[in-house]
Design an enzyme around this catalytic site. Structure first.
Site, PDB file in Angstrom:
ATOM      1  N   SER A 134      19.176  60.874 -12.360  1.00  0.00           N
ATOM      2  CA  SER A 134      19.638  61.368 -13.632  1.00  0.00           C
ATOM      3  C   SER A 134      20.849  61.831 -14.303  1.00  0.00           C
ATOM      4  O   SER A 134      20.647  61.828 -15.648  1.00  0.00           O
ATOM      5  CB  SER A 134      18.095  62.324 -15.016  1.00  0.00           C
ATOM      6  OG  SER A 134      17.988  63.840 -13.726  1.00  0.00           O
ATOM      7  N   HIS A 188      12.591  58.283 -12.751  1.00  0.00           N
ATOM      8  CA  HIS A 188      13.277  57.661 -13.463  1.00  0.00           C
ATOM      9  C   HIS A 188      14.088  56.612 -13.109  1.00  0.00           C
ATOM     10  O   HIS A 188      15.009  55.368 -13.664  1.00  0.00           O
ATOM     11  CB  HIS A 188      15.029  58.608 -13.890  1.00  0.00           C
ATOM     12  CG  HIS A 188      15.560  59.899 -14.763  1.00  0.00           C
ATOM     13  ND1 HIS A 188      15.400  59.526 -15.881  1.00  0.00           N
ATOM     14  CD2 HIS A 188      14.833  60.555 -13.896  1.00  0.00           C
ATOM     15  CE1 HIS A 188      15.279  60.423 -15.666  1.00  0.00           C
ATOM     16  NE2 HIS A 188      15.196  61.596 -14.957  1.00  0.00           N
ATOM     17  N   LYS A 191       7.914  59.444 -18.025  1.00  0.00           N
ATOM     18  CA  LYS A 191       9.481  58.470 -19.125  1.00  0.00           C
ATOM     19  C   LYS A 191       8.575  56.985 -19.287  1.00  0.00           C
ATOM     20  O   LYS A 191       8.477  56.483 -20.618  1.00  0.00           O
ATOM     21  CB  LYS A 191      10.545  58.681 -18.389  1.00  0.00           C
ATOM     22  CG  LYS A 191      10.710  60.385 -18.145  1.00  0.00           C
ATOM     23  CD  LYS A 191      11.549  59.916 -16.891  1.00  0.00           C
ATOM     24  CE  LYS A 191      11.437  61.350 -16.592  1.00  0.00           C
ATOM     25  NZ  LYS A 191      10.976  62.878 -16.212  1.00  0.00           N
TER      26      LYS A 191
END
Length: 438
Positions: free
Chosen positions: A220, A248, A280
């Site tokens: 990230s 991610h 996310k």
């Protein structure tokens, strides 16, 4: 925190900080065990606050969003193009996801009220875990209430003082906290440097009972990925487990969003432990581990973050499951996200910005240098209607401070053009007004 300040400027900040505290309530004597100023990092934090005060700058942190944090949002009553959220596929706010969460509230209530081991199961948890395991090509999965807590409790519980944890130097705080809790020997290697990982593993493995190689699928801070095939080979050759944090990566990497293994054409069964988050791409909150059934069953019955923690809230489990169903049915969202990520990276590079090693998937950093300068640019950018995340010392080394742009499938070409233009304007404006002392 130097923030690019000269020694004289730092002394002035300390003096100002002391004066500012002069009218506060009496504090314990300096050096006392009751003196909070002795806490780790408190001095750096206070210096940063004093620097912002002296420069009459607003903190770039804790920005108040007025509503849904989507590709376009409102901060402080003003519309912004939002690159500060992890809503990668635009599913946070999707009507189908919202309806699934509301239906779960109607059936199960808001909270399960206790841990699953004592207060029983909800079928939502099992359905979500089955879907997550299938997504990663694993036998089973287990969900937790927090992505951060997932790494802390699993790594802390899996490893012990006689073990070795070898990890990328850029690994997330949750992983290092889990390693610290475990008591295992912890060895970082230079970011994405598998030759360095090999040297460290070869020198340290023999003295350890068990070993864990720990990497992220999509970092990230830099927007890059490890060489997964080499990670698998290294772990297997040294009789170590391989754990990949896909926080991610899910919905971001690979043609259908199945993560780093799909993106690099690697058999996912070569990874022992897949970790991911629900907050996310899956627009909920929580984390999970996907692995062989035997280790998942062991974690379910013994991991403190499962046994002694409340279960995932039903509306969050339902939202994550609905998001995963949409991701499976609509891979075109992943294609749009990847096109936008490359588009933004290329636009910024064309204007001379340092985007580091970003592969242009969903995370594009812009490395600006000093912390003070980065905060100024972030403020100027927000004034121009663009929100980005700010990362400054001590989260990164001084002179590596950066803005991070988190791209969504819902951004369009005009958004990408405007952010590149407005960032250039913001940097130019700060460059014209910045004091030579900083």
């Amino acid at each position: 925190m130097s923030g690019g300040l000269s020694a004289a400027a730092r002394m002035a900040l300390l003096a100002r900080l002391s004066k500012r505290r002069g009218g506060d309530a009496p504090r314990p004597e300096a050096g006392s065990a009751r003196d909070f100023s002795t806490l780790p990092g408190m001095r750096d934090f206070s210096l940063l606050q004093a620097a912002l005060d002296q420069l009459e700058m607003q903190s770039p942190l804790f920005q108040k969003h007025d509503g849904l944090a989507a590709a376009h949002s409102r901060i402080g009553g003003r519309p912004v193009i939002n690159f500060a959220s992890y809503n990668y596929l635009g599913l946070n706010g999707d009507r189908r996801v919202q309806e699934a969460a509301k239906a779960a509230v109607d059936r199960y209530g808001v909270s399960p009220s206790a841990s699953r081991i004592t207060s029983g199961e909800r079928d939502l948890h099992g359905r979500l875990e089955t879907a997550l395991a299938e997504w990663h090509g694993a036998e089973a999965a287990l969900t937790f209430v927090s992505g951060h807590a997932t790494n802390v409790t699993v790594i802390g519980h899996l490893m012990g003082p006689r073990d070795l944890i070898l990890h990328d130097a850029a690994i997330h705080n949750s992983c290092t906290e889990g390693a610290r809790l475990s008591g295992a020997r912890r060895l970082p290697f230079a970011h994405n440097d598998m030759a360095a990982a090999e040297r460290e593993m070869a020198s340290a493995r023999r003295g350890a009972q068990r070993a864990l190689l720990l990497v992220e699928g999509h970092y990230s801070m830099d927007g890059d990925s490890p060489d997964l095939a080499r990670c698998v080979e290294l772990a297997h050759r040294h009789d170590a487990w391989l754990m990949v944090d896909e926080a991610h990566s899910l919905g971001v990497l690979g043609p259908t969003g199945r993560g780093v293994a799909e993106a690099q054409g690697v058999d996912p069964t070569g990874v022992d432990l897949w970790m991911g988050t629900l907050s996310k791409t899956l627009s909920a909150c929580g984390g999970y581990i996907a692995a062989r059934a035997e280790v998942i069953d062991w974690l379910r019955h013994t991991a403190p973050g499962s046994v002694y923690s409340v279960a995932l809230a039903p509306p969050l489990a339902a939202a994550a499951l609905a998001s995963l169903d949409i991701l499976r049915a609509e891979p075109e969202r992943v294609a749009r996200l990847q096109r936008n990520g490359r588009g933004l990276r290329d636009r910024l590079r064309a204007r001379g910005f340092d985007t580091g090693g970003s592969q242009g998937s969903a995370i594009v950093p812009v490395i600006l240098g000093s912390s003070i300068r980065t905060v100024k640019v972030a403020g100027a950018l927000l004034e121009r209607g663009v929100a980005a995340q700010v990362v400054i010392f001590p989260a990164v080394p001084e002179q590596s401070a950066r803005l991070r742009f988190f791209v969504s499938s819902e951004h369009d070409e005009d958004d990408l053009d405007r952010v590149a233009e407005r960032l250039a304007e913001s940097v130019a404006a700060v460059g014209r007004t910045e004091s030579p002392a900083f």
